[in-house]
Each structure stands twice: as C-alpha cells, then as structure tokens.
Design a protein around this motif. Structure first.
Motif, PDB file in Angstrom:
ATOM      1  N   SER A  29      -0.419  37.017   7.278  1.00 45.58           N
ATOM      2  CA  SER A  29      -1.295  37.645   8.273  1.00 45.58           C
ATOM      3  C   SER A  29      -2.581  38.158   7.634  1.00 45.58           C
ATOM      4  N   ARG A  30      -2.480  38.722   6.427  1.00 43.84           N
ATOM      5  CA  ARG A  30      -3.687  39.214   5.758  1.00 43.84           C
ATOM      6  C   ARG A  30      -4.610  38.060   5.366  1.00 43.84           C
ATOM      7  N   GLY A  31      -4.031  37.028   4.761  1.00 37.95           N
ATOM      8  CA  GLY A  31      -4.863  35.897   4.347  1.00 37.95           C
ATOM      9  C   GLY A  31      -5.610  35.286   5.515  1.00 37.95           C
ATOM     10  N   GLU A  32      -4.914  35.111   6.623  1.00 39.21           N
ATOM     11  CA  GLU A  32      -5.553  34.483   7.778  1.00 39.21           C
ATOM     12  C   GLU A  32      -6.546  35.423   8.450  1.00 39.21           C
ATOM     13  N   ALA A  33      -6.303  36.731   8.382  1.00 40.02           N
ATOM     14  CA  ALA A  33      -7.274  37.693   8.918  1.00 40.02           C
ATOM     15  C   ALA A  33      -8.574  37.663   8.118  1.00 40.02           C
ATOM     16  N   ILE A  34      -8.458  37.516   6.795  1.00 40.89           N
ATOM     17  CA  ILE A  34      -9.658  37.430   5.962  1.00 40.89           C
ATOM     18  C   ILE A  34     -10.433  36.157   6.286  1.00 40.89           C
ATOM     19  N   VAL A  35      -9.707  35.049   6.476  1.00 42.08           N
ATOM     20  CA  VAL A  35     -10.377  33.794   6.843  1.00 42.08           C
ATOM     21  C   VAL A  35     -11.189  33.973   8.121  1.00 42.08           C
ATOM     22  N   ARG A  36     -10.590  34.609   9.124  1.00 37.21           N
ATOM     23  CA  ARG A  36     -11.303  34.818  10.393  1.00 37.21           C
ATOM     24  C   ARG A  36     -12.518  35.735  10.200  1.00 37.21           C
ATOM     25  N   GLU A  37     -12.363  36.757   9.391  1.00 33.73           N
ATOM     26  CA  GLU A  37     -13.479  37.678   9.146  1.00 33.73           C
ATOM     27  C   GLU A  37     -14.601  36.978   8.393  1.00 33.73           C
ATOM     28  N   THR A  38     -14.224  36.031   7.548  1.00 36.28           N
ATOM     29  CA  THR A  38     -15.212  35.258   6.798  1.00 36.28           C
ATOM     30  C   THR A  38     -16.126  34.477   7.745  1.00 36.28           C
ATOM     31  N   PHE A  39     -15.545  33.860   8.762  1.00 35.23           N
ATOM     32  CA  PHE A  39     -16.358  33.113   9.726  1.00 35.23           C
ATOM     33  C   PHE A  39     -17.243  34.049  10.554  1.00 35.23           C
ATOM     34  N   LYS A  40     -16.755  35.261  10.806  1.00 37.04           N
ATOM     35  CA  LYS A  40     -17.591  36.235  11.512  1.00 37.04           C
ATOM     36  C   LYS A  40     -18.807  36.617  10.658  1.00 37.04           C
ATOM     37  N   GLN A  41     -18.587  36.754   9.333  1.00 37.59           N
ATOM     38  CA  GLN A  41     -19.713  37.078   8.460  1.00 37.59           C
ATOM     39  C   GLN A  41     -20.728  35.942   8.441  1.00 37.59           C
ATOM     40  N   ARG A  42     -20.241  34.724   8.435  1.00 35.10           N
ATOM     41  CA  ARG A  42     -21.147  33.572   8.501  1.00 35.10           C
ATOM     42  C   ARG A  42     -22.001  33.648   9.761  1.00 35.10           C
ATOM     43  N   HIS A  43     -21.377  33.964  10.888  1.00 33.95           N
ATOM     44  CA  HIS A  43     -22.110  34.064  12.149  1.00 33.95           C
ATOM     45  C   HIS A  43     -23.210  35.110  12.054  1.00 33.95           C
ATOM     46  N   ASP A  44     -22.881  36.269  11.497  1.00 32.15           N
ATOM     47  CA  ASP A  44     -23.847  37.370  11.460  1.00 32.15           C
ATOM     48  C   ASP A  44     -24.982  37.135  10.465  1.00 32.15           C
ATOM     49  N   PHE A  45     -24.746  36.327   9.448  1.00 30.92           N
ATOM     50  CA  PHE A  45     -25.792  36.064   8.449  1.00 30.92           C
ATOM     51  C   PHE A  45     -26.571  34.775   8.723  1.00 30.92           C
ATOM     52  N   HIS A  46     -26.141  33.983   9.695  1.00 31.72           N
ATOM     53  CA  HIS A  46     -26.791  32.697   9.962  1.00 31.72           C
ATOM     54  C   HIS A  46     -27.430  32.637  11.345  1.00 31.72           C
ATOM     55  N   MET A  47     -27.631  33.766  11.984  1.00 30.28           N
ATOM     56  CA  MET A  47     -28.156  33.763  13.349  1.00 30.28           C
ATOM     57  C   MET A  47     -29.554  33.150  13.433  1.00 30.28           C
ATOM     58  N   PRO A  48     -29.773  32.260  14.395  1.00 30.39           N
ATOM     59  CA  PRO A  48     -31.142  31.783  14.629  1.00 30.39           C
ATOM     60  C   PRO A  48     -31.997  32.916  15.185  1.00 30.39           C
ATOM     61  N   ASN A  49     -33.300  32.816  14.981  1.00 25.46           N
ATOM     62  CA  ASN A  49     -34.200  33.824  15.529  1.00 25.46           C
ATOM     63  C   ASN A  49     -34.063  33.884  17.039  1.00 25.46           C
ATOM     64  N   GLY A  50     -34.007  35.094  17.569  1.00 22.86           N
ATOM     65  CA  GLY A  50     -33.864  35.229  19.010  1.00 22.86           C
ATOM     66  C   GLY A  50     -33.259  36.573  19.369  1.00 22.86           C
ATOM     67  N   GLU A  51     -32.798  36.689  20.585  1.00 23.04           N
ATOM     68  CA  GLU A  51     -32.330  37.970  21.105  1.00 23.04           C
ATOM     69  C   GLU A  51     -31.133  38.511  20.327  1.00 23.04           C
ATOM     70  N   GLU A  52     -30.151  37.639  20.023  1.00 26.71           N
ATOM     71  CA  GLU A  52     -28.963  38.107  19.305  1.00 26.71           C
ATOM     72  C   GLU A  52     -29.339  38.592  17.908  1.00 26.71           C
ATOM     73  N   GLN A  53     -30.231  37.852  17.252  1.00 25.56           N
ATOM     74  CA  GLN A  53     -30.683  38.254  15.912  1.00 25.56           C
ATOM     75  C   GLN A  53     -31.426  39.582  15.959  1.00 25.56           C
ATOM     76  N   GLU A  54     -32.226  39.791  16.996  1.00 22.78           N
ATOM     77  CA  GLU A  54     -32.961  41.053  17.122  1.00 22.78           C
ATOM     78  C   GLU A  54     -32.007  42.228  17.320  1.00 22.78           C
ATOM     79  N   LYS A  55     -30.947  42.028  18.080  1.00 21.04           N
ATOM     80  CA  LYS A  55     -29.938  43.075  18.262  1.00 21.04           C
ATOM     81  C   LYS A  55     -29.221  43.360  16.938  1.00 21.04           C
ATOM     82  N   ARG A  56     -28.925  42.301  16.201  1.00 22.44           N
ATOM     83  CA  ARG A  56     -28.298  42.484  14.886  1.00 22.44           C
ATOM     84  C   ARG A  56     -29.192  43.318  13.979  1.00 22.44           C
ATOM     85  N   ASP A  57     -30.465  42.965  13.927  1.00 20.35           N
ATOM     86  CA  ASP A  57     -31.388  43.687  13.054  1.00 20.35           C
ATOM     87  C   ASP A  57     -31.537  45.141  13.477  1.00 20.35           C
TER      88      ASP A  57
END
Length: 440
Positions: free
Chosen positions: A351-379
């Motif tokens: 469960s821990r290993g797979e939770a880290i894998v899922r969190e890893t993809f979330k980090q990718r999403h947050d660091f790879h956002m295209p410019n736009g509304e979602e990125q502005e909210k992140r910033d």
C-alpha cells in the motif's frame, strides 16, 4: 539472529539498490544470501540520487562506511522556480529543519558511491555475489534460478529485485509484461565543479542547495553531489524516442533548444554540457500480489512498484523494501513461518509503495502544467505562502506539510517492531511437535 532451524538460504535476483539492501538486511538477520546479477561488474555509472530521511536512517542503521557520508552533499536550501526564473517557493535552513523533524538527514549522493558502499557492506556480512549471470528460468517447485551460463542457484526463497524489466515478474505472471511509456524522457547530466568557470554557477555547486524549475510540459531539478564537487541536473521533457528504444545518445543542441526562454541560470549551466543521453521514462501497472502462491518468491523495488523520478523516491522506497523484508525474516523461529511473514511484508509495503507511485504522478502534474488558468492558481498557492510557514496541500511535495511527514517520517525499523508486536501469534508461537509417547 535467527536460530539455526530458521536459517534460510536466499537467492536475490538483481544487484541494484533494492537487491543489495535486501541482502544486507537478510544477512544481518542471520540468513545465507546469494545475489545473482547479469552485469559483468558493478560499473561506476549513474548520476545523482536524493536520499531522504526515510532511507538515510537505514544507511546509518546498516553502518555504512564514513566515506559514504563524506561523499554526500546536504542541501541547506530548497527553491522552486517558475521555468522563467521567478521564485515560487523557498525554504532556507532546509538541512536543519529536516533533521529536527525526522532525526535523520536529507542528502544528495552519487549513485555509484551508494552502490559501492552497500556492496562493500554486503560482502563484509558474507553475502556472495555472482556477476555476469543472466537469469533465464525460475523453477518455483525446486526454488531454483537458472542462468544463461548453465548455472543453477537453489534456496528456500527467491527475492525478485531485477527492476523494471524483471525476468522474475515475467516468470511469475507467465507471459511478457513490458513496461509502459509515460510520455516523458529524462536527460541526466553530471557536471564537475572544476569544469565550471562562471563564479556564480560554481558557488551554487560548491554550496549545496536543491533547485526545481516548473514549466509547461517539463521540469528540471538540480543539486550538488560529492560534497559540492559535482552538480547533478535532470531534465524531464516530452518523450520523442522511437518505440522500443529505452536509451539513446541525445543531441546537446536539441536539449538546449527545449529550454529556450527558461531561467538564465539553468541555461548557463547547460552551456557546459558537451554530451548527453536520453532515457525513456516507463512504468508498470500495479501488481495484484507481490508473493507467489508457493511463498518462495517475493518482489521488491522496481520489479513490483517502479517509480518515476518526480519525487526522487525510487531508490528510497527500494531501500525501505529491502530493510522491512530482511528485518521481518530476522524474527523467524522456524521455516514454517515463512509464508505468513511474506504476506505480512506484502501488507506492510504494497500500500505504501503504490501510494508513493500515485503521489509521484501528482507531482508530475503540478510541475508540468501548461500556461493557463490552472497554472496561475498553482502559482498563487505557491506565492501566497512564500516566506511563511506552509499550511495545507502544497504543489511541491518536498515541503508539503501533508505529504512530507508520511513520506520522510516513515521508519522501516519501527514499522517492523510494531508489526511483530501486533502479530505475536505468528512470531512467538513455537511449532507444535507430536509427543512420541502420546497415546493416539
């Protein structure tokens, strides 16, 4: 140390970080360990690794040599930049804060230095390594690993630590199970401080920090290794490698072109790069089980939960796996306990290993956002807490108060102690023996 009647002969397939970690932990518990590795030698290749407190405490526990810590760089600051250079998040005194919270350090190492230290410790503990042995077959009835050279390694337990392209995984599943492309690739770069003439850049190398740059569809991370004598840069960008190609020499010009308009500091570092390789980033879906029905095969590391580099947890989680498995095996009092111990390992780690894998993809999403509304909210989330104590969910897990504690605060040693205490009937019940004089 386990009693003689509980002593296992363990065959570990793979001499990567997870395999050697498992070998060390099992050997410390009193078991006999052979490691089978297809490489002709444990070559001095690789780049940087971020070793977070959940794993650095294990390296201390295993008593790795002082030379490893002398080769480490402990970052004093962590900074997240927008790709163009503006600071989005910054934590000074990062090293002191981490030690205070987790009683362990966050260090950046060269993979070679870590692997050599683990290898030496394993050999000191009596682990036997068999190099240049490519695994071809596994016989689960005989608990035997057969290699292309015609050699056979038989034991009580096979530990599958053979990574993303696991032969053990294929044998277990009964069919080819190739990794899935993520759509990204990595450029991995290591620069020496003495090849950098720019005084500002050289100062960044010699005074260890960690820097991230988050940009549209890509991100970069850079940090010092070898005590500030080297600088490790990883560039995560869209994958343009041909199908079926996992690694290929890259074009330096093509790489630089991808980062036009990014932070001038990053671009200046890239001017010192004279050659680079491209690594396709791949993953696997979740495995239903990490232990076979016969309870003589168990999976660890990338063979069962490959992790992408977006959270720098692949190595750390692999070390955790090896530690937990070996520590549990150290509480055996008889071999009949093995099936339940392996299932306990699976329940603790899966469960821990797979939770880290899922969190890893979330980090990718947050660091790879295209410019736009979602990125502005992140910033805005970043900037609203710049210079203050961070609260709530945060786009950088390195300092996120919701993710960092369970990621870095994990203690494999205590995890096993707690599990053993909760499962007394498994570990402290002696096997039933028939009285020879008993009237039937």
């Amino acid at each position: 140390m386990v009693p003689e009647e509980a002593r296992l002969h363990i065959v570990v397939v793979g001499a990567g970080l997870s395999g050697i970690a498992a070998a060390i932990s099992a050997a410390l518990s009193g078991h006999s360990v052979d490691v089978v590795e297809q490489a002709k030698e444990l070559a001095e290749v690789g780049a940087g690794l971020q070793i977070t407190p959940n794993a650095s405490r294990l390296l201390k526990y295993w008593k790795l040599p002082d030379s490893l810590w002398e080769s480490a760089a402990e970052p004093t600051k962590v900074t997240v930049h927008r790709y163009s250079g503006e600071i989005l998040a910054h934590e000074s005194s990062f090293d002191k804060n981490i030690r205070a919270k987790y009683n362990a350090s966050f260090v950046d190492l060269h993979r070679v230095d870590l692997q050599k230290a683990l290898f030496a410790r394993a050999k000191d503990l009596g682990v036997t390594f068999h190099l240049n042995e490519k695994v071809e077959n596994l016989d689960f009835e005989k608990v035997t690993v057969s290699t292309a050279t015609g050699n056979h390694y038989t034991g009580d337990l096979i530990i599958a630590a053979d990574g993303l392209w696991s032969r053990c995984r294929e044998a277990f599943m009964g069919h080819k199970d190739e990794p899935i492309p993520t759509g990204d690739l990595a450029y991995r770069i290591v620069l020496k401080a003495d090849q950098i003439s720019d005084p500002d850049l050289k100062s960044l190398v010699e005074n260890p920090e960690v820097h991230f740059w988050a940009g549209p569809g890509a991100h970069a991370v850079a940090y010092s290794i070898r005590g500030g004598q080297m600088f490790n840069i990883v560039l995560l960008v869209p994958d343009n490698l041909p199908p079926g190609v996992s690694r290929q020499a890259g074009s330096v010009d093509e790489m630089r072109e991808l980062f036009v308009g990014w932070d001038p500091i990053l671009i200046r570092f890239l001017t010192y790069v004279d050659s680079v390789d491209k690594w396709k980033l791949m993953h696997h879906g979740e495995m239903e089980n990490w232990v076979n029905d016969a309870s003589n095969l168990v999976f660890i590391g990338d063979s069962c939960h490959p992790m992408l580099p977006y959270l720098a947890q692949g190595a750390n989680s692999s070390l955790e796996d090896g530690a937990v498995l070996g520590l549990l095996l150290g509480h055996m009092t008889n071999k009949a306990q093995l099936p339940r111990i392996l299932r306990l390992y699976e329940s603790l780690r899966k469960s821990r290993g797979e939770a880290i894998v899922r969190e890893t993809f979330k980090q990718r999403h947050d660091f790879h956002m295209p410019n736009g509304e979602e990125q502005e909210k992140r910033d805005q989330i970043f900037l609203s807490q710049l210079g203050t104590e961070i609260k709530g969910a945060f786009p950088s897990r390195w300092t996120c108060p919701e993710v960092q504690p369970w990621l870095y605060g994990y203690d494999a040693i205590k995890e096993v102690e707690t599990a053993v205490a909760r499962n007394k009937e498994l570990f402290f019940t002696k096997p039933q023996r028939r009285n020879c004089c008993q009237i039937l």
